[in-house]
Write a protein that holds these residues in place. Structure first.
Motif, short mmCIF file in Angstrom:
data_model
loop_
_atom_site.label_atom_id
_atom_site.label_comp_id
_atom_site.label_asym_id
_atom_site.label_seq_id
_atom_site.Cartn_x
_atom_site.Cartn_y
_atom_site.Cartn_z
N PRO A 166 41.22 42.53 -9.82
CA PRO A 166 42.68 42.56 -10.03
C PRO A 166 43.16 41.67 -11.17
CG PRO A 166 42.17 41.11 -8.21
CD PRO A 166 40.85 41.69 -8.66
N PHE A 167 44.25 42.10 -11.80
CA PHE A 167 44.88 41.30 -12.86
C PHE A 167 45.39 39.98 -12.30
CE2 PHE A 167 48.53 40.04 -15.48
CZ PHE A 167 47.93 39.99 -16.72
N THR A 168 45.98 40.03 -11.12
CA THR A 168 46.43 38.80 -10.45
C THR A 168 45.72 38.70 -9.11
OG1 THR A 168 48.34 39.98 -9.54
CG2 THR A 168 48.69 38.70 -11.55
N THR A 169 45.08 37.57 -8.87
CA THR A 169 44.41 37.34 -7.60
C THR A 169 45.41 36.74 -6.62
OG1 THR A 169 43.70 35.16 -8.37
CG2 THR A 169 42.17 36.98 -8.70
N ASN A 170 44.96 36.60 -5.37
CA ASN A 170 45.83 36.01 -4.36
C ASN A 170 45.19 34.74 -3.80
OD1 ASN A 170 43.82 36.89 -2.61
ND2 ASN A 170 44.92 38.77 -2.12
N GLU A 171 45.76 34.24 -2.71
CA GLU A 171 45.25 32.99 -2.15
C GLU A 171 43.84 33.13 -1.57
OE1 GLU A 171 47.70 35.25 0.85
OE2 GLU A 171 47.95 34.56 -1.22
N GLU A 172 43.39 34.35 -1.30
CA GLU A 172 42.05 34.53 -0.74
C GLU A 172 40.98 34.42 -1.81
OE1 GLU A 172 41.37 37.64 2.17
OE2 GLU A 172 43.52 38.04 2.20
N ASN A 173 41.19 35.07 -2.94
CA ASN A 173 40.23 35.06 -4.04
C ASN A 173 40.92 34.59 -5.31
OD1 ASN A 173 38.16 36.07 -2.53
ND2 ASN A 173 37.83 37.88 -3.77
N GLY A 174 40.49 33.46 -5.87
CA GLY A 174 40.99 33.05 -7.17
C GLY A 174 40.17 33.72 -8.26
N ASP A 175 40.54 33.48 -9.52
CA ASP A 175 39.82 34.10 -10.64
C ASP A 175 38.35 33.72 -10.65
OD1 ASP A 175 41.89 35.60 -11.85
OD2 ASP A 175 42.71 33.80 -12.78
N SER A 176 38.06 32.45 -10.38
CA SER A 176 36.68 31.99 -10.43
C SER A 176 35.83 32.65 -9.34
CB SER A 176 36.63 30.46 -10.26
OG SER A 176 35.30 30.00 -10.25
N GLU A 177 36.38 32.76 -8.13
CA GLU A 177 35.65 33.40 -7.03
C GLU A 177 35.44 34.88 -7.32
OE1 GLU A 177 33.97 33.74 -3.05
OE2 GLU A 177 34.21 32.15 -4.54
N GLU A 178 36.47 35.54 -7.84
CA GLU A 178 36.37 36.97 -8.16
C GLU A 178 35.30 37.19 -9.23
OE1 GLU A 178 37.37 41.02 -7.91
OE2 GLU A 178 38.17 39.39 -6.67
N ASP A 179 35.28 36.34 -10.24
CA ASP A 179 34.31 36.43 -11.31
C ASP A 179 32.89 36.24 -10.78
OD1 ASP A 179 33.40 36.61 -14.00
OD2 ASP A 179 33.40 34.43 -14.17
N THR A 180 32.72 35.25 -9.90
CA THR A 180 31.40 34.97 -9.33
C THR A 180 30.88 36.13 -8.50
OG1 THR A 180 31.84 32.59 -9.28
CG2 THR A 180 30.10 33.40 -7.82
N LEU A 181 31.75 36.70 -7.67
CA LEU A 181 31.33 37.81 -6.82
C LEU A 181 30.92 39.04 -7.64
CD1 LEU A 181 34.00 37.51 -3.98
CD2 LEU A 181 31.54 37.20 -3.71
N GLN A 182 31.71 39.36 -8.66
CA GLN A 182 31.37 40.52 -9.49
C GLN A 182 30.08 40.27 -10.27
OE1 GLN A 182 32.68 43.41 -9.48
NE2 GLN A 182 34.80 43.30 -8.81
N ALA A 183 29.91 39.05 -10.78
CA ALA A 183 28.68 38.71 -11.51
C ALA A 183 27.48 38.76 -10.56
CB ALA A 183 28.81 37.33 -12.14
N ASN A 184 27.67 38.29 -9.32
CA ASN A 184 26.59 38.37 -8.33
C ASN A 184 26.16 39.82 -8.09
OD1 ASN A 184 26.21 35.66 -7.80
ND2 ASN A 184 27.50 35.62 -5.98
N PHE A 185 27.14 40.72 -8.05
CA PHE A 185 26.80 42.12 -7.82
C PHE A 185 25.98 42.68 -8.98
CE2 PHE A 185 27.55 46.67 -8.19
CZ PHE A 185 27.11 47.08 -6.95
N ILE A 186 26.39 42.39 -10.21
CA ILE A 186 25.65 42.88 -11.37
C ILE A 186 24.22 42.32 -11.36
CG2 ILE A 186 25.52 42.91 -13.89
CD1 ILE A 186 28.62 42.70 -13.88
N ASN A 187 24.10 41.02 -11.10
CA ASN A 187 22.77 40.41 -11.05
C ASN A 187 21.92 40.96 -9.90
OD1 ASN A 187 22.65 38.62 -13.28
ND2 ASN A 187 24.06 37.23 -12.24
N PHE A 188 22.59 41.27 -8.80
CA PHE A 188 21.89 41.86 -7.66
C PHE A 188 21.27 43.20 -8.05
CE2 PHE A 188 22.52 45.19 -4.43
CZ PHE A 188 21.57 44.80 -3.50
N LEU A 189 22.02 44.04 -8.74
CA LEU A 189 21.49 45.33 -9.20
C LEU A 189 20.31 45.11 -10.15
CD1 LEU A 189 24.58 47.59 -10.01
CD2 LEU A 189 22.97 47.84 -8.11
#
Length: 297
Positions: A166-189
């Motif tokens: 998302p362009f704007t994150t919420n209180e559950e996921n900040g930009d850093s957490e969102e970035d880490t999760l997506q990067a984890n998925f790419i590295n997982f593949l």
């Protein structure tokens, strides 16, 4: 399997072995797999509701879509119908429930008779389940998701992975957490399913783009600044960056509760999505042009 059995059998309730077999058979049947990956509150469900509603009900789209109602698509088809109805009524859908594994099968038939029909299989899982991926722990996936990935890799299937952020994150996921999760998925593949990674296409889609008030601000700039780990992993690859908006959303707050209502649908984004998906799969454009239009374009 009888018609009654086919209507009532639930794909999500099957064993991991049965799930893997069905995914492999779907690939054998010529379906192109589309795998949306969105974490908590990223907008995955709303993006899918938007593209499905457009494919079903937009009067001037350059194609028709016919959903497959047979098992293993039967339960996913019912969910798809509900998503379309809710979006058509301008109601925002909630998140996909944890533990969900739905398949949305369909055929896309272009209006241009010179273009081929294609078959698509969207795989829908919850953001909570995909968030279990931790590359430091060798990818902690549910057994059902491992069954899906194993079948896709064994068939050497081409997959369009839609990394929805998302362009704007919420209180559950900040930009850093969102970035880490997506990067984890790419590295997982890359590490756990290298053949699948090499055969697939990554689409990094920034949702809620209507919240961007700067017309000069590009999607690539956003990913570079707000998703630096994802940018580092994808900048020298064939990955595609894109933006998405479902339309104008009116939000009001009552105490701790936020109410959201879709007041104006966006039709440009879903049309662009379908055109992109068709071109990636076939190498051809859904947009029909006369020889004169092609000459001057």
């Amino acid at each position: 399997m009888s018609e009654v059995e086919e209507e009532t059998k639930v794909f999500n309730d099957q064993s991991e072995h049965e799930i893997s077999r069905e995914i492999y058979k779907i690939c054998q049947d010529g379906y192109f797999t589309v795998f949306p990956v969105g974490f908590r509150a990223a907008g995955k469900t709303m993006l899918m509701s938007s593209i499905f509603r457009f494919s079903d009900r937009h009067p001037t789209k350059p194609f028709t879509v016919t959903p497959d109602k047979r098992y293993p698509f039967n339960t996913g088809n019912k969910q798809r119908d509900f998503m379309v109805q809710q979006f058509d009524a301008e109601e925002l859908m909630g998140r996909t429930a944890q533990g969900t594994l739905d398949l949305f099968g369909m055929s896309l038939n272009p209006d241009n008779l010179k273009l081929d029909k294609i078959k698509l299989n969207f795989i829908d899982i919850s953001g909570e389940d995909i968030a279990n991926i931790k590359t430091s722990q060798n990818g902690e996936l549910t057994g059902k998701l491992k069954a899906v990935f194993s079948a896709l890799e064994l068939y050497t299937s081409r997959v369009a992975f839609l990394l929805i952020t998302p362009f704007t994150t919420n209180e559950e996921n900040g930009d850093s957490e969102e970035d880490t999760l997506q990067a984890n998925f790419i590295n997982f593949l890359k590490t756990d399913y290298p053949s699948l990674y090499l055969n697939s296409k990554l689409f990094i889609i920034v949702t809620k783009w209507d919240q961007n008030n700067d017309p000069q601000y590009s999607v690539e700039q956003f990913i570079k600044e707000k998703r630096p780990a994802v940018f580092s992993l994808t900048r020298n690859t064939s990955s595609i960056y894109g933006e998405y908006s479902i339309g104008k959303v009116l939000e009001t707050k009552q105490g701790d509760i936020t109410h959201a209502h879709l007041v104006e649908r966006d039709d440009k984004c879903p049309l662009r999505f379908w055109e992109m998906l068709y071109k990636i799969h076939t190498g051809k454009s859904l947009e029909h042009k006369t020889w004169w239009q092609r000459l001057i374009s």
